[in-house]
Design a protein around this motif. Structure first.
Motif, PDB file in Angstrom:
ATOM      1  N   GLU A   1      -3.608   3.592   2.468  1.00  0.00           N
ATOM      2  CA  GLU A   1      -3.191   2.178   2.410  1.00  0.00           C
ATOM      3  C   GLU A   1      -2.015   1.923   3.348  1.00  0.00           C
ATOM      4  O   GLU A   1      -1.990   0.916   4.075  1.00  0.00           O
ATOM      5  CB  GLU A   1      -2.803   1.800   0.976  1.00  0.00           C
TER       6      GLU A   1
ATOM      7  N   ASN B   1      -5.614  -0.899  -2.402  1.00  0.00           N
ATOM      8  CA  ASN B   1      -4.551  -1.200  -3.372  1.00  0.00           C
ATOM      9  C   ASN B   1      -5.142  -1.624  -4.716  1.00  0.00           C
ATOM     10  O   ASN B   1      -4.629  -1.239  -5.776  1.00  0.00           O
ATOM     11  CB  ASN B   1      -3.648  -2.300  -2.816  1.00  0.00           C
TER      12      ASN B   1
ATOM     13  N   ARG C   1       1.566  -4.059  -2.872  1.00  0.00           N
ATOM     14  CA  ARG C   1       0.605  -5.159  -2.741  1.00  0.00           C
ATOM     15  C   ARG C   1       1.316  -6.433  -2.261  1.00  0.00           C
ATOM     16  O   ARG C   1       0.767  -7.205  -1.468  1.00  0.00           O
ATOM     17  CB  ARG C   1      -0.067  -5.421  -4.097  1.00  0.00           C
TER      18      ARG C   1
ATOM     19  N   ILE D   1       2.868   0.205  -6.961  1.00  0.00           N
ATOM     20  CA  ILE D   1       1.635  -0.319  -6.361  1.00  0.00           C
ATOM     21  C   ILE D   1       1.707  -1.844  -6.230  1.00  0.00           C
ATOM     22  O   ILE D   1       1.276  -2.415  -5.218  1.00  0.00           O
ATOM     23  CB  ILE D   1       0.404   0.128  -7.173  1.00  0.00           C
TER      24      ILE D   1
END
Length: 555
Positions: free
Chosen positions: A205, A221, A242, A238
């Motif tokens: 990511e 994600n 994002r 996370i």
């Protein structure tokens, strides 16, 4: 062609309107959702100490368990749990227990525990922004002595350390050198990691984000986010990553949404080493929400102090003075406005006091006037009562006068008629005497003069006229007299239209003729007879002394 163009134009206009409506509805929904999340965040901020207390209770339990055991290996394992609790809560305490575990591992001469503790130390240093110290700690570890279970963490620590050094250094050659090492360890990790593992997905990511392949990065994600629970450090991290993706996509509403979710999760997990709240404060400051920006940046600063995070201090230090200055200027402006408002309110208060005083004074005057009016009304009422009484008296007097006039009229008429009759009778008597004289009937004339018949007849006529006239004026006279007499002496008349001698005497007394001699002349009785009648009547009265006075008052 023209018709097709018109149809196309109409459809385009219709769909444009529909698109705008949907866009406004979506924006309104997003705005409402964001407001709701902010309310939740601020509630969680107020509950921070409650979450921290729960964490400290868990730590105290573990510390108590560690202090009570003499088994070094067991103590090492318990301390490792304590380090996990302190890892994102307090850098100094986590460092303290790592160093304790290194000493325990050395006493146990356990290379696995020594390398593991140094690796944990390196990861702690890199996550707190101490990249150089982290790399130095890693260099103390002999690569060949590491078991297979720790190799991935070893490469990860190097990868993160060199990534941080590359990002933060200002020297171009050093940046290139650190970046090469970062790429080298990243490639090593890719070759060793399971493609579906959290670490592998996070690195992938990050790579996609750096290359601005944002949609693919969001998909990864989303996969990562499904595998963690809200209220954990993993969820916070996370969600924060994002928000970075949405920032690059210029979707600032979504960016704030996931920053708030990350901040909420950090608070619930008692994570003091966080970046969400300070980042959110910067965004709110740029949007002009200075009060919230000031609160959030100070909240984040308190966490950074508590954790002792150099990296957070640096990040916050760039924004805290600016936000604080703007907040103080705003407060100063509000203070000036407040002083002006206070002055205005004071002026209004003075005006209000004066108005109240004047109103009170006016009320007092009105009250006094009302009292005077009430007194005047009372007097007027008294005057009205007196006037009514006077009117009643006047009516009574008028009635009496009317009755008196009627009596007078009746008496005058009666006596005029009577005198007229007497004159006629005298004329008849004169003619009769003249006849007897002219005819030389002297004996008959003598007989006529000696006779009492004429007088008796006239007396009877007089009594009849008197009775009729008196009872006409006083029809209840007999009843009124009986009320003054004792029960056994009540007078009953055989002929209600004729009075007896006693009643005639009483009637004359009622008419104001109280002298016995005058009564005797009228009724043609002797004075003694009249006196005896009066005495006899008084003796039959209930009250002898006031009898005749009460007779006079009969209506």
């Amino acid at each position: 062609m023209r018709i097709l163009f018109i149809v196309f134009k109409c459809n385009f206009f219709k769909y444009s309107i529909l698109f705008l409506v949907l866009l406004v509805s979506a924006f309104s929904y997003s705005r409402d959702k964001l407001d709701s999340l902010i309310v939740t965040l601020e509630y969680k901020m107020d509950m921070r100490h409650s979450f921290d207390t729960q964490k400290e209770d868990r730590i105290n339990f573990l510390e108590n368990e560690s202090s009570q055991t003499l088994d070094l290996e067991k103590k090492y394992l318990i301390n490792r749990k304590i380090i996990g609790e302190y890892k994102f809560y307090s850098f100094d305490k986590a460092l303290e227990y790592i160093e304790r575990n290194i000493l325990i591992a050395e006493k146990l001469e356990n290379d696995l525990y020594i390398n593991e503790s140094k690796l944990i130390l390196s990861l702690l240093l890199v996550e707190s922004g101490r990249y150089k110290e982290s790399v130095d700690a890693l260099n103390e570890i002999k690569r060949n002595s590491l078991p297979k279970s720790l190799i991935n963490d070893y490469y990860l620590a190097f990868e993160e350390g060199y990534s941080g050094l590359s990002y933060n250094t200002t020297v171009k050659r050093s940046k290139e050198f650190y970046n090469q090492l970062y790429k080298k360890y990243q490639d090593s990790l890719y070759s060793r990691l399971d493609p579906n593992s959290e670490v592998s997905l996070r690195l992938k990511e990050k790579e996609l984000r750096d290359n601005r392949m944002l949609d693919q990065a969001l998909l990864i994600n989303s996969r990562r986010l499904k595998n963690v629970d809200a209220g954990s450090r993993a969820f916070s991290l996370i969600s924060f990553e994002r928000s970075l993706l949405f920032q690059l996509k210029m979707d600032f509403v979504k960016q704030k949404e996931y920053l708030i979710l990350s901040a909420i999760s950090d608070i619930e997990a008692s994570v003091k080493d966080n970046a969400s709240t300070s980042t959110l404060a910067k965004i709110l400051f740029e949007e002009g929400d200075i009060d919230r920006a000031h609160r959030y940046i100070n909240f984040s600063f308190d966490d950074a102090i508590f954790y002792n995070s150099q990296l957070r201090f640096v990040n916050i230090a760039n924004s805290l003075p600016i936000i604080t200055k703007a907040y103080e200027e705003r407060r100063a402006g509000q203070k000036d406005k407040l002083e002006i408002l206070l002055g205005f309110i004071s002026f209004l208060a003075i005006f209000l006091v004066i108005a109240i005083f004047l109103i009170f004074k006016q009320i007092k005057k009105v009250s006094q006037a009302r009292n005077k009016l009430a007194a005047a009304n009372n007097k007027l009422s008294e005057f009205n009562i007196q006037l009514n009484n006077s009117n009643k008296d006047l009516k009574l007097i008028y009635k009496k006068l009317s009755d008196s006039d009627k009596i007078k009229e009746h008496y005058i008429g009666t006596f005029l008629n009577l005198y007229s009759e007497y004159i006629t009778k005298l004329d008849v008597y004169r003619k009769l005497v003249s006849k007897y004289v002219n005819s030389n009937q002297m004996n008959s004339l003598l007989e006529l003069s000696k006779s009492k018949r004429f007088i008796d007849d006239e007396l009877e006529i007089f009594n009849k006229n008197f009775d009729r006239s008196f009872l006409h004026i006083y029809p209840d006279f007999v009843k009124s007299v009986n009320l003054l007499l004792k029960a056994e002496y009540q007078i009953e008349l055989s002929d209600p239209s004729k009075l007896n001698t006693e009643l005639r005497i009483i009637a004359l007394i009622k008419l104001g003729i109280t002298s016995s001699s005058r009564i005797s002349k009228i009724l043609r009785y002797s004075v003694n007879t009249i006196y005896n009648y009066r005495a006899g009547i008084r003796n039959t009265a209930i009250d002898k002394l006031t009898f005749e006075d009460m007779i006079k008052n009969i209506q």
